[in-house]
Write a protein that holds these residues in place. Structure first.
Motif: not given
Length: 360
Positions: A166-167, A170, A173-174, A204, A208
């Motif tokens: 997940t990190a 993220q 996605l950023l 997560l 989104w």
């Protein structure tokens, strides 16, 4: 040159001893039988100081690949916890991984160099292993986050989702990654996370605002990936048939699977969806066949129709199957939920023949 001594120095992170060999020119052009160089070994171990020594001592072909894994030094650092090696030998941390990747990239390594076998980029390798440090360095250097590998069309985001990193998800996605990107077969990140039972990744992705009802090219949704892909559909047989012994064996669903399915249902997944060819049947019929009362209870609580049909043609309902297979606990649940107690008697007694109503 035998690389046993340099390998041990690298493994134990003995930078001063490695520096002595570098100064003596002992490592210049060195490689083992698989064309693995000291630089590749130092990258795989995340030895920042030794990598810096080697890069400063002499020019390196940063796109050179070993013969066994066909990986460049940048691929080696991206696959920092490569499963094929002994994990105890790879103790570098996230910071070391990022620093080694930056050293290589600043020295001219291509962040988008593709693996010759599967077309995998260093970023895809890093995302597959959850190597956040290397992923950060690669994105900073302009790595293409949409490059897909050749075999199935997995992008870095898709492989990170399947592995539940997940990190890394993220981070991607950023950096503008499309959360609805798909494989060549139309599978989304949510489908892959559901199939692999990655609840944190599912949460997560839901946050989104992804399309939870999207389907792949076979017509399967994320909920069906959690259900059907993990528990293949079994055809209904009469108890006692040789072919039905394994098919009718009770296999209760795990708490982890239930948690993933609950997340999808709570987010609005349709429990009545079937695949495009109706090969799997509704989730409730599948759970009944498999003898999974906890899943039946969960589906009913989220609006599953208690009279679900196992096949598009026919009158075999979930209650019929529960009765036929002796799943009394499930039958009681279905009745309490309003299932029609009437069923096709010919299913229970194959010798029964319906009256011929022709001309009636």
């Amino acid at each position: 040159m035998c690389l046993l001594v340099p390998y041990l120095l690298i493994k134990d992170n003995r930078t001063a001893s490695a520096a002595t060999l570098v100064e003596a020119g002992a490592l210049s052009g060195a490689q083992d039988g698989n064309r693995t160089t000291p630089l590749m070994q130092a990258c795989a171990h995340g030895r920042v100081g030794i990598v810096q020594l080697l890069l400063e001592a002499s020019p390196h072909d940063l796109e050179a690949m070993d013969a066994y894994l066909e990986m460049t030094p940048l691929h080696f650092v991206a696959q920092f916890t490569l499963a094929r090696f002994n994990p105890k030998d790879y103790e570098g941390n996230e910071h070391d991984s990022e620093q080694v990747a930056l050293l290589l990239l600043n020295a001219g390594a291509d962040p988008n160099h593709l693996h010759p076998e599967d077309n995998g980029s260093p970023l895809l390798f890093a995302c597959a292993k959850g190597n956040l440090g290397a992923a950060r360095a690669l994105l900073r250097a302009g790595a293409d986050l949409n490059l897909a590998e050749r075999s199935r069309g997995y992008t870095p985001f898709l492989v990170a989702s399947e592995q539940g990193h997940t990190a890394v998800m993220q981070l991607l996605l950023l950096h503008g990654c499309n959360p609805n990107v798909t494989t060549d077969g139309g599978a989304t990140a949510l489908m892959l996370a559901s199939k692999s039972e990655r609840p944190e990744a599912i949460e997560l992705l839901i946050s989104w605002s992804i399309d939870i009802e999207a389907t792949d090219l076979q017509g399967f949704s994320a909920l069906q990936y959690a259900l059907v892909r993990n528990v293949p559909f079994r055809h209904l047989h009469t108890p006692g048939d040789a072919a039905s012994d394994d098919d009718n064996e009770d296999k209760e669903v795990s708490e982890k699977t239930l948690h993933c399915i609950r997340l999808l249902l709570t987010a609005g997944a349709n429990p009545e969806r079937t695949d495009a060819r109706y090969e799997a049947g509704p989730a409730l019929a599948l759970a009944t066949i498999r003898g999974q009362p906890s899943l039946v209870e969960l589906l009913l609580a989220h609006g599953a129709v208690p009279d679900a049909k196992a096949e598009p043609d026919g009158e075999v309902t979930a209650l019929t199957m529960a009765t036929l297979l002796g799943k009394t606990d499930i039958a009681e649940m279905l009745l309490q939920a309003g299932a029609n107690p009437a069923y096709d008697i010919s299913v229970l007694d194959p010798t029964f023949e319906k009256p011929n109503r022709r001309g009636a």
